[in-house]
Design an enzyme around this catalytic site. Structure first.
Site, PDB file in Angstrom:
ATOM      1  CD  GLU A 188      -2.793   1.341   2.396  1.00  0.00           C
ATOM      2  OE1 GLU A 188      -3.699   2.192   2.370  1.00  0.00           O
ATOM      3  OE2 GLU A 188      -2.599   0.589   3.365  1.00  0.00           O
TER       4      GLU A 188
ATOM      5  CE  LYS B   6      -6.589   0.091   1.618  1.00  0.00           C
ATOM      6  NZ  LYS B   6      -7.220  -0.385   2.858  1.00  0.00           N
TER       7      LYS B   6
END
Length: 296
Positions: free
Chosen positions: A177, A214
């Site tokens: 992420e 993400k």
């Protein structure tokens, strides 16, 4: 065996991933949004008790179902607690058929070179070993990008993939992420550099390895399509990053193949003061809106 079932569910199932992983730094704000002010608790333990109550209320709601919710990201404290008499991860997987993930980062270092990398994680191996004792499928770790600084973004992505390889070696699926801050004055320029760096690091992965990504919803629709289609990417999920649920869902619909992994946008409108009926109706509307946007 469980891992393969979970892998198939994430790869082929429809729905989104609920991010229920607020940690020490973000929990007070999450509770405040839930209608619980700071004067309602006088210690971290009491604070985590209250936020676990909120999470358990969401997870045990009938509308939090596997038809629309694929997975849920947990904070370590949540993984260590019980829901309905079972460990949280066991409850999610065994009772709900929802795939559990674990947030593993220890927060962000100070900003430098236009980014915040992750703080060191000296106990990561021990945490991953603990996660393996539960039916946890994967992990999540977050860095933040503010400026289109090539050196800074390269550092963020390199660190993310180095840790991802450590996680893969333990037999877990990493969610990488590298968040681009939605208020960045040069957000699209950051995204251009970020995509290049992610592609470069994906090529360095072993052929039999995959990761999940993400990412912040991009300025340009379908900008990450190359990543969505990449053989070494299991799934690309989107963070809400401070967008309202309505705006986040609108942006998500412009990105084919991406699904939601919202936190603030997911719990938007929930309140401790709501009756169980009001709470269920609110969370059902949220789940439905996010699910529909994730189907596009």
């Amino acid at each position: 065996m469980e891992y393969q079932k979970q892998l198939q569910r994430i790869a082929e199932g429809s729905g989104f991933i609920a991010a229920l992983d607020q940690s020490g730094g973000s929990t007070p704000k999450a509770l405040e949004n839930y209608g619980v002010n700071g004067d309602a608790y006088d210690s971290d333990d009491a604070m985590f008790d209250l936020v676990h109550e909120m999470r358990a209320r969401i997870m045990t709601c009938d509308c939090f179902d596997n038809e629309r919710v694929l997975g849920a990201i947990l904070f370590e404290d949540t993984m260590d607690r019980d829901v309905n008499g079972k460990s949280t991860a066991n409850y999610l997987w065994e009772d709900k058929n929802i795939v559990p993930f674990l947030k593993v980062d220890k927060g962000l270092a100070e900003q430098m070179s236009g980014v915040q990398v992750m703080r060191p994680m000296p106990d990561l191996d021990a945490l991953l070993d603990k996660a393996k004792k539960y039916p946890v499928f994967g992990t999540k770790m977050r860095s933040v990008i503010y400026e289109p600084n090539v050196d800074g973004i390269e550092l963020v992505v390199q660190q993310q993939f180095d840790v991802a390889k450590q996680i893969l070696s333990k037999g877990l699926m990493p969610i990488v992420e590298p968040e681009v801050n939605i208020d960045s004055a040069q957000k699209h320029e950051c995204e251009v550099i970020l995509k290049t760096e992610i592609l470069r690091n994906l090529e360095r992965l072993d052929d039999d390895h995959q990761v999940m990504l993400k990412l912040t919803l991009p300025e340009e629709g379908n900008f990450y399509q190359e990543l969505v289609d990449h053989p070494k990417v299991l799934k690309v999920v989107a963070l809400s990053g401070g967008y309202s649920r309505h705006d986040a869902c609108d942006k998500l619909k412009q990105n084919l193949g991406m699904i939601a992994s919202f936190s603030r946008a997911f719990t938007e409108g929930l309140s401790k003061q709501q009756s169980d009926t009001e709470f269920a109706e609110t969370i059902d509307n949220s789940i439905n809106e996010i699910y529909e946007a994730s189907k596009v």
